[in-house]
Design a protein around this motif. Structure first.
Motif, PDB file in Angstrom:
ATOM      1  N   ALA A  37       1.048  -1.267   0.146  1.00 27.40           N
ATOM      2  CA  ALA A  37      -0.204   0.067   0.168  1.00 27.40           C
ATOM      3  C   ALA A  37       0.942   1.582  -0.127  1.00 27.40           C
ATOM      4  CB  ALA A  37      -0.867   0.129   1.288  1.00 27.40           C
ATOM      5  N   ARG A  38       0.373   2.367  -0.429  1.00 28.11           N
ATOM      6  CA  ARG A  38       1.281   3.440  -0.675  1.00 28.11           C
ATOM      7  C   ARG A  38       1.866   4.558   0.560  1.00 28.11           C
ATOM      8  NH1 ARG A  38      -0.557   7.584  -5.302  1.00 28.11           N
ATOM      9  NH2 ARG A  38      -2.392   8.025  -3.743  1.00 28.11           N
ATOM     10  N   GLY A  39       2.809   5.069   1.286  1.00 30.95           N
ATOM     11  CA  GLY A  39       2.795   5.250   1.582  1.00 30.95           C
ATOM     12  C   GLY A  39       4.039   5.592   1.669  1.00 30.95           C
ATOM     13  N   PRO A  40       4.911   7.097   2.477  1.00 29.29           N
ATOM     14  CA  PRO A  40       5.911   7.165   2.509  1.00 29.29           C
ATOM     15  C   PRO A  40       7.329   7.166   2.174  1.00 29.29           C
ATOM     16  CG  PRO A  40       5.619   6.956   4.421  1.00 29.29           C
ATOM     17  CD  PRO A  40       4.461   6.859   4.020  1.00 29.29           C
ATOM     18  N   HIS A  41       7.955   7.452   0.990  1.00 30.54           N
ATOM     19  CA  HIS A  41       9.357   6.719   1.034  1.00 30.54           C
ATOM     20  C   HIS A  41      10.399   6.329   1.898  1.00 30.54           C
ATOM     21  CE1 HIS A  41       7.942   5.563  -3.562  1.00 30.54           C
ATOM     22  NE2 HIS A  41       7.378   6.638  -3.554  1.00 30.54           N
ATOM     23  N   ARG A  42      10.463   7.782   2.773  1.00 33.04           N
ATOM     24  CA  ARG A  42      11.404   7.070   3.458  1.00 33.04           C
ATOM     25  C   ARG A  42      10.193   8.737   4.620  1.00 33.04           C
ATOM     26  NH1 ARG A  42      13.241  12.933   4.596  1.00 33.04           N
ATOM     27  NH2 ARG A  42      12.669  14.071   2.308  1.00 33.04           N
ATOM     28  N   LEU A  43      10.688   8.410   6.491  1.00 29.48           N
ATOM     29  CA  LEU A  43      10.447   8.510   7.296  1.00 29.48           C
ATOM     30  C   LEU A  43      11.043  10.007   7.356  1.00 29.48           C
ATOM     31  CD1 LEU A  43      10.376   5.543  10.167  1.00 29.48           C
ATOM     32  CD2 LEU A  43       8.412   6.948   8.501  1.00 29.48           C
ATOM     33  N   ASP A  44       9.850  10.779   7.756  1.00 25.46           N
ATOM     34  CA  ASP A  44       9.940  12.485   8.030  1.00 25.46           C
ATOM     35  C   ASP A  44      10.240  12.521   9.620  1.00 25.46           C
ATOM     36  OD1 ASP A  44      10.728  14.452   7.431  1.00 25.46           O
ATOM     37  OD2 ASP A  44       8.942  15.732   7.033  1.00 25.46           O
ATOM     38  N   TRP A  45      11.485  11.961   9.672  1.00 20.12           N
ATOM     39  CA  TRP A  45      12.165  12.707  11.697  1.00 20.12           C
ATOM     40  C   TRP A  45      11.702  13.597  12.185  1.00 20.12           C
ATOM     41  CZ3 TRP A  45      11.835   8.581  14.284  1.00 20.12           C
ATOM     42  CH2 TRP A  45      11.723   7.188  13.579  1.00 20.12           C
ATOM     43  N   ALA A  46      11.804  15.079  11.061  1.00 18.67           N
ATOM     44  CA  ALA A  46      12.014  16.264  11.517  1.00 18.67           C
ATOM     45  C   ALA A  46      10.301  17.119  11.943  1.00 18.67           C
ATOM     46  CB  ALA A  46      12.723  17.487  10.144  1.00 18.67           C
ATOM     47  N   ASN A  47       9.617  16.392  10.585  1.00 20.83           N
ATOM     48  CA  ASN A  47       7.954  16.307  10.958  1.00 20.83           C
ATOM     49  C   ASN A  47       7.089  15.440  11.645  1.00 20.83           C
ATOM     50  OD1 ASN A  47       8.006  19.917   9.991  1.00 20.83           O
ATOM     51  ND2 ASN A  47       8.815  18.257   7.977  1.00 20.83           N
ATOM     52  N   GLN A  48       8.207  14.188  12.854  1.00 19.34           N
ATOM     53  CA  GLN A  48       7.429  13.262  13.598  1.00 19.34           C
ATOM     54  C   GLN A  48       6.297  14.246  13.921  1.00 19.34           C
ATOM     55  OE1 GLN A  48       9.495  10.710  15.210  1.00 19.34           O
ATOM     56  NE2 GLN A  48       8.347   9.092  16.213  1.00 19.34           N
ATOM     57  N   GLY A  57       3.089  20.181   2.424  1.00 17.83           N
ATOM     58  CA  GLY A  57       3.203  21.177   2.054  1.00 17.83           C
ATOM     59  C   GLY A  57       2.167  21.696   4.107  1.00 17.83           C
ATOM     60  N   VAL A  58       2.578  22.019   4.465  1.00 19.75           N
ATOM     61  CA  VAL A  58       2.053  22.782   5.721  1.00 19.75           C
ATOM     62  C   VAL A  58       0.087  22.716   5.997  1.00 19.75           C
ATOM     63  CG1 VAL A  58       1.622  25.141   8.238  1.00 19.75           C
ATOM     64  CG2 VAL A  58       3.574  24.289   6.384  1.00 19.75           C
ATOM     65  N   MET A  59      -0.438  21.852   6.244  1.00 20.62           N
ATOM     66  CA  MET A  59      -1.485  21.444   6.661  1.00 20.62           C
ATOM     67  C   MET A  59      -2.284  20.953   8.078  1.00 20.62           C
ATOM     68  SD  MET A  59      -2.053  19.730   3.127  1.00 20.62           S
ATOM     69  CE  MET A  59      -0.052  18.886   3.539  1.00 20.62           C
ATOM     70  N   ARG A  60      -2.902  22.683   8.670  1.00 25.98           N
ATOM     71  CA  ARG A  60      -2.927  22.035  10.499  1.00 25.98           C
ATOM     72  C   ARG A  60      -4.372  21.203  10.057  1.00 25.98           C
ATOM     73  NH1 ARG A  60       2.038  22.341  12.613  1.00 25.98           N
ATOM     74  NH2 ARG A  60       2.675  24.471  12.239  1.00 25.98           N
ATOM     75  N   GLU A  61      -4.972  20.903   9.147  1.00 21.99           N
ATOM     76  CA  GLU A  61      -6.715  21.026   9.196  1.00 21.99           C
ATOM     77  C   GLU A  61      -6.223  19.161   9.567  1.00 21.99           C
ATOM     78  OE1 GLU A  61      -5.522  21.305   4.882  1.00 21.99           O
ATOM     79  OE2 GLU A  61      -5.082  22.521   6.541  1.00 21.99           O
ATOM     80  N   LEU A  62      -4.696  18.665   9.025  1.00 20.57           N
ATOM     81  CA  LEU A  62      -3.892  17.336   8.852  1.00 20.57           C
ATOM     82  C   LEU A  62      -4.360  16.987  10.974  1.00 20.57           C
ATOM     83  CD1 LEU A  62      -2.103  16.633   6.647  1.00 20.57           C
ATOM     84  CD2 LEU A  62      -4.574  16.426   6.956  1.00 20.57           C
ATOM     85  N   SER A  98      -2.526  22.352  20.743  1.00 19.04           N
ATOM     86  CA  SER A  98      -1.128  22.272  20.711  1.00 19.04           C
ATOM     87  C   SER A  98      -0.959  21.906  19.006  1.00 19.04           C
ATOM     88  CB  SER A  98      -0.509  22.000  20.990  1.00 19.04           C
ATOM     89  OG  SER A  98      -0.772  19.786  21.434  1.00 19.04           O
ATOM     90  N   ALA A  99       0.079  22.580  18.267  1.00 16.66           N
ATOM     91  CA  ALA A  99       0.641  21.845  17.177  1.00 16.66           C
ATOM     92  C   ALA A  99       1.333  20.607  16.852  1.00 16.66           C
ATOM     93  CB  ALA A  99       1.577  22.855  16.117  1.00 16.66           C
ATOM     94  N   LEU A 100       1.416  20.293  16.417  1.00 18.43           N
ATOM     95  CA  LEU A 100       2.131  18.785  15.711  1.00 18.43           C
ATOM     96  C   LEU A 100       3.285  18.384  15.297  1.00 18.43           C
ATOM     97  CD1 LEU A 100      -1.010  16.124  16.481  1.00 18.43           C
ATOM     98  CD2 LEU A 100      -0.137  17.246  17.800  1.00 18.43           C
ATOM     99  N   SER A 101       3.295  19.172  14.361  1.00 22.52           N
ATOM    100  CA  SER A 101       4.332  19.436  12.974  1.00 22.52           C
ATOM    101  C   SER A 101       4.170  20.668  12.157  1.00 22.52           C
ATOM    102  CB  SER A 101       4.227  18.490  12.096  1.00 22.52           C
ATOM    103  OG  SER A 101       3.785  16.466  13.154  1.00 22.52           O
ATOM    104  N   LYS A 102       5.642  20.122  12.256  1.00 16.36           N
ATOM    105  CA  LYS A 102       5.914  22.054  11.317  1.00 16.36           C
ATOM    106  C   LYS A 102       5.057  21.750   9.154  1.00 16.36           C
ATOM    107  CE  LYS A 102      10.101  23.154  13.581  1.00 16.36           C
ATOM    108  NZ  LYS A 102      11.539  23.157  13.734  1.00 16.36           N
ATOM    109  N   GLU A 103       5.766  20.728   9.196  1.00 12.57           N
ATOM    110  CA  GLU A 103       4.705  20.001   7.777  1.00 12.57           C
ATOM    111  C   GLU A 103       3.898  19.236   8.044  1.00 12.57           C
ATOM    112  OE1 GLU A 103       8.128  20.498   4.661  1.00 12.57           O
ATOM    113  OE2 GLU A 103       8.027  22.628   5.007  1.00 12.57           O
TER     114      GLU A 103
END
Length: 626
Positions: A77-88, A298-303, A343-348
């Motif tokens: 199933a489709r998923g990220p090719h790598r983990l974006d640790w900066a935005n965990q 992108g920056v999507m606070r709604e997520l 509270s916010a959870l991630s930057k991007e």
């Protein structure tokens, strides 16, 4: 801790385990028949979705989501090719500015006078404790709180009482309750923050509002709400995250139901609320996320907003819900002043639109008059309570861990195997599998829709092979008709008559189980592994598209019982979300969407990684966050 003697040596590490010799051979099985019938118990939804499209359209969206998020041997199933640790995503949601109420911390090793032994809560209803700050603290401490911190080299991460796919914890918990001394002078809605074991008071409501919300509930009751943040799971797992979030809801329901029982309280789902009404009850922003196919970065606070899932009623045992609660609460809560900034959870972020398309298609959009059940523990008829490890409920729930790998040189005694399976039945052993009554399945307002396809590897006295535990015997004939005609459907000779367990095919299935579970060795190294097979399309047609996530809730609830029963016997379990969907169906001979495999699990002797240090849950170690 009891061991089993083999020859002139005694092997550990726990009760019911036997280290195998190379010449180990299981005994044979013989045929016996067992069948009974059961109905269904959940009210059907209205025949249109929220936007007025036919239910068939919503079902088409969900079947498409399920097909597109299947793992296949040549295409995952489709998923990220790598983990974006900066935005965990931060696993700890906070409401900045809300009033914080510290809760009581409890001893990790309680006395038996203050905490019952594990089997007791299934055999009798305990005297209910009064609802006060102490008991509310205990409910949360033994269900959703941190259970430990782990440290390895420079990394530190937390564990919780309720398990989660990838330890990502998308599930948030809310308490709606009457005034409690030391918490709030008025009825309130509060968010539970596990990092510090505190309540964040989101709103204080009037006595009249609480009376309306608790209509039909006995005195001393509270409401418990769950929501999910899909972004936390999709950050790692991509499009399959919607499945995993709903597994986690089921685990959390089980965790709260078990903790409630230890306090002498019942837990049952109030499934008449629409998703919109639950969101209004919990004070969640009503946000629609784009369903455009992604991934979109992108920056999507709604997520980061929360999807409303369900509400449980928690009330003293021995009492009943006298009438249907008031499910239409949106107008009632319209003038409530909510406190605290989410509270916010991630930057991007990265959006997978198919997740939100499935979430919207499966929303319960109409307030309904749903059936209400309650937990009624039944006596244990497989083995006696004395044969469990002498552990209390808190010791079981707070020391539960997911095994990373397992030692394949151990075997489980058959009576322990049968006991664990009996605890996954909705009514307990010795009774027709009808309306759910056994803890924690009495929390669900529908009859069992999920069955267990078991790959038995090392169970003493049981021949290795593929078995099925039919958790609702109304479907025995249908399953037998749809599966391979050469399956034997034999009742193992040593199997208790009350257990609806059937052998399908004998043989060494260790490699098969491993292959089906994405080539993970842990599926073959345990005593047994299993796949949870759900009645699929017809269940959604019977109950509406909102049954799709509820099927995953049921699998999560089963997984929670498997975890806890394994630990009560001194071993361990692991939920397996990665498996090859259609190859599982091919092995069984299933050719359509009438039944689908939704979750895998394995139980065995864990192999501990001694490089990892365990640190107490509270207070958090210096510098720890997530």
């Amino acid at each position: 801790m009891r061991a089993v003697k083999l020859g002139s040596r005694i092997y550990g590490p726990g009760w019911g385990l036997k280290r195998l010799s190379p010449s180990f051979v299981s005994s044979s099985c013989s045929a016996r028949a067992c069948a009974s019938s059961a109905g269904t118990g959940m009210a059907e939804e209205g025949r249109t979705t929220q936007d007025g499209d036919p239910v068939d359209l919503a079902m088409s969206v969900l079947v498409n989501y399920h097909e597109e998020t299947k793992h296949r041997s040549r295409k995952y199933a489709r998923g990220p090719h790598r983990l974006d640790w900066a935005n965990q995503p931060n696993p700890f949601r906070r409401y900045d500015g809300a009033r914080v109420v510290p809760l009581d911390h409890l001893p990790e090793s309680p006395t038996r006078s203050s905490d019952p032994l594990w089997p007791v809560i299934f055999e009798e209803s305990l005297a209910p404790k009064p609802l006060d700050k102490s008991s509310l603290s205990q409910l949360l401490y033994d269900s959703l709180a941190l259970s430990a911190w782990k440290a390895a080299r420079r990394s530190t991460w937390s564990l919780r009482v309720n398990p989660s796919s990838g330890n990502l914890h998308p599930t948030e918990g809310y308490v709606i309750c009457d005034a409690i001394e030391g918490v709030s002078m008025t009825p309130f809605v509060a968010h539970y923050a596990p990092y510090e074991h505190v309540l964040e008071i989101r709103a204080e409501i009037s006595v009249e509002k609480w009376r309306y919300l608790s209509s039909g509930l006995p005195p001393g009751s509270l409401l418990f709400g769950f929501s999910s943040i899909f972004w936390r799971e999709s950050w790692k797992y991509g499009e399959r995250a919607f499945r995993y979030c709903n597994h986690d809801v089921g685990h959390a329901i089980g965790a709260v139901a078990i903790a409630s029982a230890s306090l002498g309280w019942n837990a049952c789902m109030l499934d008449g609320y629409s998703v919109h009404e639950i969101g209004c009850l919990l004070g969640l922003p009503q946000v629609r996320v784009s369903t455009d196919r992604g991934p979109v970065r992108g920056v999507m606070r709604e997520l980061e907003t929360e999807h409303a899932d369900c509400v449980l009623a928690i009330f003293p045992s021995g009492l009943t819900i006298s009438e249907q609660p008031n499910y239409q609460v949106a107008k009632l809560m319209g003038d409530v002043k909510w406190q605290g900034q989410m509270s916010a959870l991630s930057k991007e972020h990265m959006s997978w639109g198919i997740i939100y398309e499935a979430a919207q298609a499966s929303e319960k959009s109409a307030v309904t008059s749903a059936a209400i059940t309650r937990s009624l523990p039944l006596p244990d008829s497989i083995i006696t309570s004395a044969e469990y490890e002498p552990v209390t409920v808190r010791q079981v729930v707070r020391k539960r861990r997911s095994a990373e790998s397992m030692d394949s040189t151990y075997a489980m005694l058959a009576e322990v195997f049968f006991q664990i399976l009996a605890k996954t039945l909705p009514t307990g052993s010795g009774e027709t599998q009808g309306a759910p009554r056994q803890l924690p399945f009495g929390a669900l307002p529908w009859n069992a829709e999920v069955h267990l396809v078991i790959f038995a590897h090392r169970v003493v006295g049981l021949q290795p092979g593929v078995y099925i535990l039919v958790r609702n015997e109304a479907y025995t004939k249908e399953l037998a008709k749809l599966m391979k005609p050469e399956f034997s459907w034999e009742k193992p000779e040593i199997c208790p008559p009350s257990l609806p367990l059937y052998a399908l095919q004998y043989g060494n299935v260790t490699g098969l189980a491993q292959r089906l579970s994405c080539d993970q060795e842990i599926a073959g190294d345990g005593f047994f592994s299993l796949g949870m097979l759900a009645r699929f399309e017809s269940a959604m047609r019977d109950f509406g598209p909102s049954m799709y996530p509820r099927l995953f809730w049921e699998t999560g609830l089963i997984g929670q019982m498997l975890y806890l029963e394994a630990h009560a016997f001194g071993v361990s379990g692991t939920g397996i979300g990665c498996f090859f969907d259609d190859p599982v169906h091919t092995v069984l001979g299933l050719k359509d969407n009438k039944f689908q495999s939704l979750y895998h699990f394995t139980i065995g002797v864990p192999v501990e990684d001694k490089r990892i240090q365990t640190v107490p849950s509270y207070p958090a170690p210096p510098g720890a966050n997530f």
